[in-house]
Enzyme design. Structure first.
Site, mmCIF file in Angstrom:
data_model
loop_
_atom_site.group_PDB
_atom_site.id
_atom_site.type_symbol
_atom_site.label_atom_id
_atom_site.label_comp_id
_atom_site.label_asym_id
_atom_site.label_seq_id
_atom_site.Cartn_x
_atom_site.Cartn_y
_atom_site.Cartn_z
ATOM 1 N N CYS A 1 0.898 -1.410 0.386
ATOM 2 C CA CYS A 1 -0.357 -0.029 -0.200
ATOM 3 C C CYS A 1 0.945 1.134 0.473
ATOM 4 O O CYS A 1 0.391 2.110 -0.848
ATOM 5 C CB CYS A 1 -0.863 0.717 1.178
ATOM 6 S SG CYS A 1 -1.951 -1.442 1.464
ATOM 7 N N ASP B 1 -22.987 11.098 -12.074
ATOM 8 C CA ASP B 1 -24.313 10.577 -11.708
ATOM 9 C C ASP B 1 -24.168 9.541 -10.207
ATOM 10 O O ASP B 1 -26.006 9.241 -9.595
ATOM 11 C CB ASP B 1 -24.786 9.894 -12.264
ATOM 12 C CG ASP B 1 -24.030 8.842 -13.374
ATOM 13 O OD1 ASP B 1 -22.765 7.892 -12.198
ATOM 14 O OD2 ASP B 1 -24.515 7.833 -13.704
#
Length: 219
Positions: free
Chosen positions: A45, A139
């Site tokens: 990570c 959206d």
């Protein structure tokens, strides 16, 4: 099972390294990339966060906001940021959620609803399912979900390629073929009849099979 493509991305409020945010308001009219991590101070990570920081201008050009997540507290994110800058050459230049109550991880079905307790006592293996990428449109619908194992770093060039395809196909009634890259030929969407296609593409198209209609990428 993670959230499906086409579902509305769950809204939430969360503390981040850049203050408290309400997710849908933060997205606004932009696209968003939400990507999660099992634990702070983990090696794969660390490389991912640095790589994404370096690529942020490419996401900015495409109108895509970046949001990271880890179940560790925000103050640990800040300390981790120093390590990321030292080892990767760039610190995170986007907000990181401190999901200490597991709320976002549960909303996005990355952890079971029964998950509880002190996040600092959990190991990366406990949170190994918190390794997702969600691309979310203006959206607020989920356009892409990727789930990675802890041992495989994410390919952000591929994610940029997918965003190029998503943004192109949202604007034009086309699809992109395997291994497509920006500027290459595309496929007329199956929802477009031949009569419609003749209007949109008066120059015609290549048709190796009736269901494969190839045209240059629309501008």
């Amino acid at each position: 099972m993670t959230l499906p493509i086409g579902a509305t991305a769950p809204d939430f409020e969360a503390e981040t390294t850049e203050g408290k945010i309400k997710f849908h308001d933060w997205i606004g009219n932009s696209w968003a990339l939400l990507f999660s991590h099992p634990k702070d101070f983990t090696p794969v990570c660390t490389t991912e966060l640095g790589a994404l920081a370096k690529l942020k201008p490419e996401f900015d050009k495409r109108g895509v906001k970046l949001m990271g997540l880890s179940v560790d507290p925000v103050d640990r994110h800040a300390k981790w940021s120093d390590d990321i800058k030292e080892t990767q050459g760039a610190a995170p230049n986007y907000p990181m959620i401190g999901d200490i109550d597991f709320n976002v991880s549960k909303l996005y079905e990355m952890l079971p609803a029964s998950t509880s307790g002190d996040p600092l006592t959990r190991t990366p293996a406990d949170n190994q399912t918190v390794r997702n990428v969600f691309i979310i449109g203006p959206d607020k619908k989920i356009k892409l979900v990727l789930v990675y194992p802890m041992t495989t770093g994410r390919n952000f060039q591929e994610i940029l390629r997918v965003i190029d395809s998503l943004q192109l196909t949202a604007k034009h009634r086309v699809a992109t073929p395997a291994d497509w890259s920006q500027g290459e030929d595309v496929i007329i969407a199956g929802s477009v009849s031949n009569d419609e296609a003749k209007t949109i593409y008066p120059q015609g198209w290549k048709e190796p099979k009736p269901y494969i209609r190839i045209v240059p990428q629309p501008k």
